[in-house]
Design a protein around this motif. Structure first.
Motif, PDB file in Angstrom:
ATOM      1  N   SER A   1      57.396  63.188 -12.833  1.00  0.00           N
ATOM      2  CA  SER A   1      58.399  62.921 -12.589  1.00  0.00           C
ATOM      3  C   SER A   1      59.633  63.956 -13.227  1.00  0.00           C
ATOM      4  O   SER A   1      59.149  64.668 -14.258  1.00  0.00           O
ATOM      5  CB  SER A   1      58.709  61.761 -13.440  1.00  0.00           C
ATOM      6  OG  SER A   1      60.097  61.378 -13.377  1.00  0.00           O
TER       7      SER A   1
ATOM      8  N   GLU B   1      62.645  64.375 -15.269  1.00  0.00           N
ATOM      9  CA  GLU B   1      63.391  63.229 -15.981  1.00  0.00           C
ATOM     10  C   GLU B   1      64.862  63.958 -16.288  1.00  0.00           C
ATOM     11  O   GLU B   1      65.105  64.529 -16.882  1.00  0.00           O
ATOM     12  CB  GLU B   1      62.819  63.145 -17.408  1.00  0.00           C
ATOM     13  CG  GLU B   1      61.544  62.565 -17.499  1.00  0.00           C
ATOM     14  CD  GLU B   1      61.385  61.142 -16.928  1.00  0.00           C
ATOM     15  OE1 GLU B   1      62.307  60.547 -16.738  1.00  0.00           O
ATOM     16  OE2 GLU B   1      60.348  60.572 -16.382  1.00  0.00           O
TER      17      GLU B   1
ATOM     18  N   GLY C   1      67.774  61.408 -16.215  1.00  0.00           N
ATOM     19  CA  GLY C   1      68.616  60.334 -16.494  1.00  0.00           C
ATOM     20  C   GLY C   1      68.755  59.708 -15.069  1.00  0.00           C
ATOM     21  O   GLY C   1      67.636  59.434 -14.473  1.00  0.00           O
ATOM     22  N   GLU C   2      70.052  59.441 -14.585  1.00  0.00           N
ATOM     23  CA  GLU C   2      70.270  58.847 -13.213  1.00  0.00           C
ATOM     24  C   GLU C   2      69.831  59.827 -12.276  1.00  0.00           C
ATOM     25  O   GLU C   2      69.677  59.239 -11.154  1.00  0.00           O
ATOM     26  CB  GLU C   2      71.678  58.255 -13.202  1.00  0.00           C
ATOM     27  CG  GLU C   2      72.608  59.217 -13.312  1.00  0.00           C
ATOM     28  CD  GLU C   2      74.161  58.904 -13.067  1.00  0.00           C
ATOM     29  OE1 GLU C   2      75.110  59.695 -13.005  1.00  0.00           O
ATOM     30  OE2 GLU C   2      74.294  57.763 -13.409  1.00  0.00           O
TER      31      GLU C   2
ATOM     32  N   SER D   1      66.892  61.509 -12.223  1.00  0.00           N
ATOM     33  CA  SER D   1      65.569  61.687 -12.184  1.00  0.00           C
ATOM     34  C   SER D   1      64.843  61.203 -10.701  1.00  0.00           C
ATOM     35  O   SER D   1      65.459  60.769  -9.774  1.00  0.00           O
ATOM     36  CB  SER D   1      64.724  60.731 -13.054  1.00  0.00           C
ATOM     37  OG  SER D   1      65.330  60.709 -14.281  1.00  0.00           O
ATOM     38  N   TYR D   2      63.762  62.239 -10.537  1.00  0.00           N
ATOM     39  CA  TYR D   2      63.185  62.127  -9.182  1.00  0.00           C
ATOM     40  C   TYR D   2      61.660  62.472  -9.330  1.00  0.00           C
ATOM     41  O   TYR D   2      61.076  63.127 -10.253  1.00  0.00           O
ATOM     42  CB  TYR D   2      63.617  62.881  -8.232  1.00  0.00           C
ATOM     43  CG  TYR D   2      63.969  64.302  -8.363  1.00  0.00           C
ATOM     44  CD1 TYR D   2      63.103  65.039  -8.051  1.00  0.00           C
ATOM     45  CD2 TYR D   2      64.996  64.822  -9.150  1.00  0.00           C
ATOM     46  CE1 TYR D   2      63.182  66.449  -8.311  1.00  0.00           C
ATOM     47  CE2 TYR D   2      65.089  65.998  -9.370  1.00  0.00           C
ATOM     48  CZ  TYR D   2      64.251  66.933  -9.002  1.00  0.00           C
ATOM     49  OH  TYR D   2      64.353  68.388  -9.218  1.00  0.00           O
TER      50      TYR D   2
ATOM     51  N   GLU E   1      59.223  70.116 -16.679  1.00  0.00           N
ATOM     52  CA  GLU E   1      59.735  69.916 -18.240  1.00  0.00           C
ATOM     53  C   GLU E   1      60.895  70.954 -18.542  1.00  0.00           C
ATOM     54  O   GLU E   1      61.802  70.671 -19.441  1.00  0.00           O
ATOM     55  CB  GLU E   1      58.539  70.448 -19.235  1.00  0.00           C
ATOM     56  CG  GLU E   1      58.496  70.063 -20.454  1.00  0.00           C
ATOM     57  CD  GLU E   1      57.163  70.653 -21.130  1.00  0.00           C
ATOM     58  OE1 GLU E   1      56.292  70.136 -20.804  1.00  0.00           O
ATOM     59  OE2 GLU E   1      57.226  71.650 -21.740  1.00  0.00           O
TER      60      GLU E   1
ATOM     61  N   ALA F   1      64.295  69.409 -17.265  1.00  0.00           N
ATOM     62  CA  ALA F   1      64.533  68.397 -17.741  1.00  0.00           C
ATOM     63  C   ALA F   1      65.466  68.586 -19.047  1.00  0.00           C
ATOM     64  O   ALA F   1      66.148  67.842 -19.584  1.00  0.00           O
ATOM     65  CB  ALA F   1      63.488  67.357 -18.229  1.00  0.00           C
TER      66      ALA F   1
ATOM     67  N   GLU G   1      69.264  71.265 -17.373  1.00  0.00           N
ATOM     68  CA  GLU G   1      69.297  71.107 -16.026  1.00  0.00           C
ATOM     69  C   GLU G   1      69.992  72.115 -15.356  1.00  0.00           C
ATOM     70  O   GLU G   1      70.059  72.878 -14.462  1.00  0.00           O
ATOM     71  CB  GLU G   1      70.138  69.668 -15.776  1.00  0.00           C
ATOM     72  CG  GLU G   1      70.234  69.545 -14.089  1.00  0.00           C
ATOM     73  CD  GLU G   1      70.941  68.236 -13.938  1.00  0.00           C
ATOM     74  OE1 GLU G   1      71.500  67.448 -14.836  1.00  0.00           O
ATOM     75  OE2 GLU G   1      70.866  67.823 -12.413  1.00  0.00           O
TER      76      GLU G   1
END
Lengths: 364, 364
Positions: free
Chosen positions: A9, A11, A13-14, A16-17, A229, A232, A235
């Motif tokens: 994943s 990471e 927040g909104e 994330s994918y 990593e 995240a 970004e």
């Protein structure tokens, strides 16, 4: 989704994918859940379409799937080709609820992603990278864009995908030269952040070059984990993320000099990393042995270890000055504090930079 | 900044920004504080440059200010003209720390804003709108973009400015036709959300048309306050913000039909609002008296109240179907539940829509 895959994943927040990595995922997974409307637009190129387009279409049962097939190559990563995606979307009356799918290598991913970022001011998209380079690098992290005659990736957007689907089986159809180009970015992760992975790569480089499926899957997983990593943590490349550009400032100069597409991005990055390692050694950060070790691994990956034969130090300096890693005139470079630990610095001495060019350039 | 101005804030968390409104602000305020680097790129057009460019340059003491002067007109809101901004930025080696300034009307603002959204994947910008329409509408809210031959604003981004500087003195040089076009959007705010403001406009329309500075400043302040409130509630047009499109779906069809630039955006929106009002009345939402009231105000503002004479219902339907307010085939329109209260609906009956076209189109 079936369970014959590994999942990571990113990471954010909104935003994330998930990243799905597995053998034979394409065409066997139902991706309709990622589509909020009724329309899907698959963007691919003329090389990838005959191999994988039908399987990609089959991944969206019950949806109206249209396609745009681009010409293949970095030289088409321009506005004109991007606009053909908008043409297709508008001719088929795609609304804001459409989903774009990038099916192909880094050029397709960057362009389909940028089209998704801009179409009606932003629609969702999925990355289905089919080259090693795009699987371990460009499909993850949301960087999208096109080239400008005066510089690579100068026009673009940060636009994160809804998901990344990596079918390792697609590497079996990849030309050896492109496998090598992808391995440059794989090696990069070891160099910048994961000494253990670098050791693993030294053990498994022959397996990787000969397309051993298990070795490839492991290399992709560890590369994506490293990239996920870093993305995240940063970004929009405010700081840390810039270490992903190890070798890229030198590399972009090589690509621009050679003309887009004549050197593959990964090939230029491979040589660029060697130049960054040389400069790191001259700056007293890593040892001469470290340089030799990196050089051996680059060569075993099938990558060039020298820039184009006619390229001079002046060529490098002129092209690097406009590179977007620069901030207010300072040339920022990613160097190696040690093997497995990169740092972004504007402190490298001009003398050592000149010496690096002198050692890598045959012409003056 | 001096204290001869009124200030509003667009509340968007870390993307919040101020709007400064006052007479004679341009050239008298030091805007250097908005520049994090050493470079500024002012984007303007050939009409605005002779009037305000020197004053805009003087707003950034101590910075290196470059300029790109675009041709004037909606027909130049295309990729080719946008690319001339990228050319200028790259030729002058602007880095990620540059600040773009949009000095001009809506077209300049949309293009400079989109260039800022895309240059090196995003740099900051300031809006200095010089037309009434851009002061009350397009400079606030972060919508940026260019046109595509198949539709207006089809390629763009949400990219919020760092600040909006509105010098009401710049309206004294504005052609009457453009003042009227701006008043269409001013009237819109009264219609969609502020019945009291609509009453105020009915009292002051003659003062506005004759460019009374105090009346203009008040109209701009109340319009921006209304827009800032809506944008803060719904930055990316997930719901509420769509009411700002009152009259725009009809209006975009008129603009596309007429050819970009032949009808001003505000003129098309003015007529479009009358068509939306008519449909609202046919749907039993507002009264015939309400329609007449709106029609009178539109005419007093100097705006057309009919679409192009040769434009048919079929022309409207064909052009509206691809408008980006559509979601999955449903034609969503902004209608008036009452004067001062707009609603987005896909429920309008096809019969009433046909009747609206019949009443507004001279040709069949």
């Amino acid at each position: 989704m079936s369970n014959r895959y590994r999942e990571l994943s990113v990471e954010l927040g909104e935003r994330s994918y998930p990243i799905f990595i597995g053998e034979g995922l394409l065409g066997t997974q139902d991706l309709s859940a990622f589509v909020s409307g009724a329309q899907v637009m698959i963007v691919t190129n003329e090389t990838v379409a005959p191999l994988y387009l039908e399987r990609a279409k089959a991944s969206f049962p019950g949806k109206r799937v249209d396609t745009v097939v681009l010409p293949d190559g970095e030289r088409f990563k321009d506005w004109q080709t991007l606009n053909s995606i908008f043409d297709g979307l508008l001719e088929h009356r795609h609304t804001r609820k459409t989903l774009l799918v990038a099916l192909g290598g880094g050029v397709v991913g960057d362009m389909a992603g940028f089209a998704a970022a801009c179409y009606q001011r932003g629609v969702p998209f999925i990355q289905i990278p089919t080259t090693l380079l795009s699987q371990v690098d460009s499909s993850v992290g949301g960087k999208t864009g096109i080239n400008h005659p005066l510089g690579k990736n100068m026009v673009g957007a940060f636009h994160q995908p809804q998901a990344v689907l990596i079918d390792t089986a697609s590497l079996q159809t990849l030309p050896a030269r492109e496998v090598s180009a992808g391995l440059a970015e794989v090696i990069k992760y070891g160099l910048i952040r994961d000494q253990g992975f670098l050791g693993w790569l030294e053990e498994h480089m022959d397996a990787l070059v000969s397309l051993d499926p298990e070795a490839l899957a492991e290399a992709i997983f560890r590369s994506c984990a490293c990239k996920a990593e870093i993305v995240a943590l940063d970004e929009r490349e405010g700081g840390l993320r810039a270490i992903l550009n190890l070798g890229h400032t030198f590399g972009h100069a090589i690509e621009t000099y050679a003309g887009y597409g004549n050197w593959l991005h990964g090939e230029a990055v491979g040589t660029g990393m060697l130049m960054a390692a040389e400069l790191s050694a001259l700056e007293g950060m890593i040892s001469r042995d470290d340089c030799d070790r990196i050089n051996r691994l680059i060569l075993r990956a099938g990558l060039p270890d020298k820039p184009p034969v006619a390229m001079t130090a002046d060529d490098f300096m002129g092209l690097m000055a406009v590179d977007k890693k620069n901030v207010d005139g300072l040339l920022r470079l990613v160097l190696l504090r040690s093997v497995g630990d990169a740092v972004v610095t504007a402190e490298a001495s001009p003398e050592n930079l000149a010496l690096t060019f002198a050692r890598f350039c045959s012409s003056t």
